[in-house]
Motif scaffolding. Structure first.
Motif, PDB file in Angstrom:
ATOM      1  N   UNK A 159     -10.118  76.809  17.297  1.00  0.00           N
ATOM      2  CA  UNK A 159      -9.708  76.938  16.461  1.00  0.00           C
ATOM      3  C   UNK A 159     -10.276  76.182  14.912  1.00  0.00           C
ATOM      4  N   UNK A 160     -10.101  74.667  14.352  1.00  0.00           N
ATOM      5  CA  UNK A 160     -10.881  74.079  13.285  1.00  0.00           C
ATOM      6  C   UNK A 160     -12.188  73.226  14.140  1.00  0.00           C
ATOM      7  N   UNK A 161     -12.595  73.043  15.349  1.00  0.00           N
ATOM      8  CA  UNK A 161     -12.928  71.806  15.995  1.00  0.00           C
ATOM      9  C   UNK A 161     -13.868  72.201  16.824  1.00  0.00           C
ATOM     10  N   UNK A 162     -14.780  71.690  16.507  1.00  0.00           N
ATOM     11  CA  UNK A 162     -15.848  71.144  17.845  1.00  0.00           C
ATOM     12  C   UNK A 162     -15.304  70.522  18.641  1.00  0.00           C
ATOM     13  N   UNK A 163     -15.208  70.866  20.183  1.00  0.00           N
ATOM     14  CA  UNK A 163     -15.057  69.881  21.079  1.00  0.00           C
ATOM     15  C   UNK A 163     -16.789  69.338  22.110  1.00  0.00           C
ATOM     16  N   UNK A 164     -16.265  68.372  22.246  1.00  0.00           N
ATOM     17  CA  UNK A 164     -17.133  68.198  23.481  1.00  0.00           C
ATOM     18  C   UNK A 164     -16.786  68.342  24.622  1.00  0.00           C
ATOM     19  N   UNK A 165     -17.714  69.342  25.859  1.00  0.00           N
ATOM     20  CA  UNK A 165     -16.879  70.213  26.769  1.00  0.00           C
ATOM     21  C   UNK A 165     -18.066  69.517  28.008  1.00  0.00           C
ATOM     22  N   UNK A 166     -17.373  70.087  29.327  1.00  0.00           N
ATOM     23  CA  UNK A 166     -18.440  69.384  30.425  1.00  0.00           C
ATOM     24  C   UNK A 166     -17.975  69.528  31.710  1.00  0.00           C
ATOM     25  N   UNK A 167     -18.574  69.570  32.979  1.00  0.00           N
ATOM     26  CA  UNK A 167     -17.932  69.123  34.276  1.00  0.00           C
ATOM     27  C   UNK A 167     -17.314  68.601  34.764  1.00  0.00           C
ATOM     28  N   UNK A 168     -15.960  69.124  34.792  1.00  0.00           N
ATOM     29  CA  UNK A 168     -14.561  68.015  35.389  1.00  0.00           C
ATOM     30  C   UNK A 168     -14.034  68.619  33.993  1.00  0.00           C
ATOM     31  N   UNK A 169     -13.685  68.911  33.329  1.00  0.00           N
ATOM     32  CA  UNK A 169     -12.746  69.360  32.472  1.00  0.00           C
ATOM     33  C   UNK A 169     -12.400  70.779  32.223  1.00  0.00           C
ATOM     34  N   UNK A 170     -11.162  71.042  32.541  1.00  0.00           N
ATOM     35  CA  UNK A 170     -10.608  72.308  31.551  1.00  0.00           C
ATOM     36  C   UNK A 170     -10.881  73.522  30.527  1.00  0.00           C
ATOM     37  N   UNK A 171     -11.731  74.080  30.310  1.00  0.00           N
ATOM     38  CA  UNK A 171     -12.384  75.104  29.074  1.00  0.00           C
ATOM     39  C   UNK A 171     -10.898  75.924  28.491  1.00  0.00           C
ATOM     40  N   UNK A 172     -10.975  75.012  27.218  1.00  0.00           N
ATOM     41  CA  UNK A 172      -9.272  75.614  26.341  1.00  0.00           C
ATOM     42  C   UNK A 172      -9.974  76.931  26.328  1.00  0.00           C
ATOM     43  N   UNK A 173      -8.819  78.646  26.640  1.00  0.00           N
ATOM     44  CA  UNK A 173      -8.966  79.723  26.008  1.00  0.00           C
ATOM     45  C   UNK A 173      -8.511  79.887  24.342  1.00  0.00           C
ATOM     46  N   UNK A 174      -8.835  80.899  25.024  1.00  0.00           N
ATOM     47  CA  UNK A 174      -8.459  82.046  23.405  1.00  0.00           C
ATOM     48  C   UNK A 174      -6.647  82.142  23.363  1.00  0.00           C
ATOM     49  N   UNK A 207     -10.791  64.229  33.441  1.00  0.00           N
ATOM     50  CA  UNK A 207     -10.699  64.255  31.834  1.00  0.00           C
ATOM     51  C   UNK A 207     -10.393  63.841  31.237  1.00  0.00           C
ATOM     52  N   UNK A 208     -10.012  62.365  31.345  1.00  0.00           N
ATOM     53  CA  UNK A 208      -9.555  62.082  30.018  1.00  0.00           C
ATOM     54  C   UNK A 208     -10.498  61.529  29.182  1.00  0.00           C
ATOM     55  N   UNK A 209     -12.124  61.270  30.675  1.00  0.00           N
ATOM     56  CA  UNK A 209     -13.261  60.510  29.493  1.00  0.00           C
ATOM     57  C   UNK A 209     -13.562  62.465  28.435  1.00  0.00           C
ATOM     58  N   UNK A 210     -13.116  63.533  28.783  1.00  0.00           N
ATOM     59  CA  UNK A 210     -13.703  64.306  27.853  1.00  0.00           C
ATOM     60  C   UNK A 210     -13.082  64.243  26.375  1.00  0.00           C
ATOM     61  N   UNK A 211     -11.413  63.729  27.167  1.00  0.00           N
ATOM     62  CA  UNK A 211     -10.829  63.798  26.050  1.00  0.00           C
ATOM     63  C   UNK A 211     -10.119  62.330  25.121  1.00  0.00           C
ATOM     64  N   UNK A 212     -11.238  61.425  25.509  1.00  0.00           N
ATOM     65  CA  UNK A 212     -12.032  60.303  24.751  1.00  0.00           C
ATOM     66  C   UNK A 212     -12.550  60.756  23.579  1.00  0.00           C
ATOM     67  N   UNK A 213     -13.868  61.152  23.982  1.00  0.00           N
ATOM     68  CA  UNK A 213     -14.928  61.488  23.296  1.00  0.00           C
ATOM     69  C   UNK A 213     -13.896  62.443  21.771  1.00  0.00           C
ATOM     70  N   UNK A 214     -13.480  62.958  22.176  1.00  0.00           N
ATOM     71  CA  UNK A 214     -13.034  64.009  21.203  1.00  0.00           C
ATOM     72  C   UNK A 214     -11.977  63.645  20.544  1.00  0.00           C
ATOM     73  N   UNK A 215     -11.290  63.300  21.223  1.00  0.00           N
ATOM     74  CA  UNK A 215      -9.460  62.094  20.366  1.00  0.00           C
ATOM     75  C   UNK A 215     -10.015  60.944  19.526  1.00  0.00           C
ATOM     76  N   UNK A 216     -10.979  60.156  19.757  1.00  0.00           N
ATOM     77  CA  UNK A 216     -10.690  59.033  19.605  1.00  0.00           C
ATOM     78  C   UNK A 216     -11.554  59.315  18.349  1.00  0.00           C
TER      79      UNK A 216
END
Length: 311
Positions: free
Chosen positions: A98-113, A174-183
């Protein structure tokens, strides 16, 4: 002296290759590997290597831009990884939702359209929240269960200014990636089980949204890239995949205030199962199954009633 300088310039140019030739070879490699959009992926990988936009890559290729040896090696290396069907987003380290750019990598589910539609429904519900008695401004309270990369929570926090957003994720990786995107977006992240999450918010949430694991046990994703997603983010438990969606529904019933909204994504085979689950016990009303962009039933919206949960 002039001849020596000319020779050095010629040698340096011999060490370089054109961007276009590298894009062609990368495209051929990815096409042979069965990648759906080989030229686009090659251009996006080049954009990552060069630190520019895809549009600039296209323009530079037309203009005959040459790459130095290090850039060439980096692009070839990434192209080979992509040819093994490593998701493009894992290689670039980012994805757009949507309106955001996310950091992602191995170990996290990639969001789908299709999940963008789920987030959109949650955003609409949050925007519709009206101030309570004595309040001048409404600050909707939104909870994202099974947040994964934090995609939905990040979109809500960005598109609904003033919203108080909480996100819950059980998987530490997954929470590691979530923290990078949400904090950076002011979202409160809670690492823990969705079944017992946030007891202090019982009966207070305006919106609960979730894209829980829901794939039925034994169903292997057909797309090679999807098989790189962590199993914890895919499988919902049981032959019908409904164990975790059932947990999310129970937690939503506990967290939501009367009149609050639940938005939950599910498999396209689970529409009737989810609707029946939410209608049982009188805890939800106005249950509506919604279709994705391909016309498949992919998420359900329901309103919390003022009924009491069984203890």
């Amino acid at each position: 002296m002039t001849d020596t300088l000319t020779d050095r310039q010629t040698d340096r140019q011999a060490d370089t290759v054109t961007l276009e030739s590298l894009l062609r070879s990368s495209t051929e490699l990815l096409a042979a590997a069965g990648v759906d959009s080989p030229r686009a992926d090659a251009e996006l990988l080049a954009a990552h290597v060069l630190g520019v936009s895809r549009g600039e890559v296209v323009a530079w290729a037309i203009a005959g831009r040459r790459l130095d040896p290090l850039q060439s090696v980096d692009l070839r290396r990434l192209s080979i990884s992509r040819a093994t069907r490593t998701p493009l987003q894992y290689l670039t380290g980012t994805t757009t939702f949507r309106s955001v750019e996310l950091q992602v990598g191995h170990g996290v589910f990639l969001p789908r359209p299709e999940t963008e539609l789920v987030a959109g429904a949650a955003i609409d519900a949050a925007r519709a929240v009206r101030p309570g008695p004595g309040e001048q401004d409404g600050h909707p309270l939104v909870v994202d269960l099974c947040t994964g990369s934090g995609a939905i929570a990040a979109a809500v926090a960005t598109e609904v200014p003033g919203a108080m957003v909480h996100a819950v994720e059980a998987d530490p990786e997954a929470a590691w990636w979530a923290a990078a995107n949400l904090d950076p977006r002011g979202v409160a992240l809670h690492v823990g089980d969705a079944a017992t999450a946030l007891p202090d918010l019982d009966g207070r949430a305006d919106v609960v949204v979730s894209n829980p694991p829901y794939v039925p046990d034994g169903r292997i994703p057909t797309q090679a890239e999807a098989r790189r997603d962590p199993g914890l983010a895919l499988y919902g438990g049981g032959a019908d995949g409904m164990r975790l969606p059932t947990v999310v529904a129970a937690t939503a019933a506990r967290l939501l205030r009367p009149g609050g909204t639940l938005v939950m994504e599910h498999d396209d085979t689970q529409g009737e199962l989810v609707a029946g689950l939410l209608r049982r016990g009188g805890l939800f009303s106005d249950v509506q199954t919604q279709e994705d962009l391909n016309g498949r039933p992919r998420y359900t919206i329901a309103a919390r009633t003022d009924g009491t949960m069984a203890r």
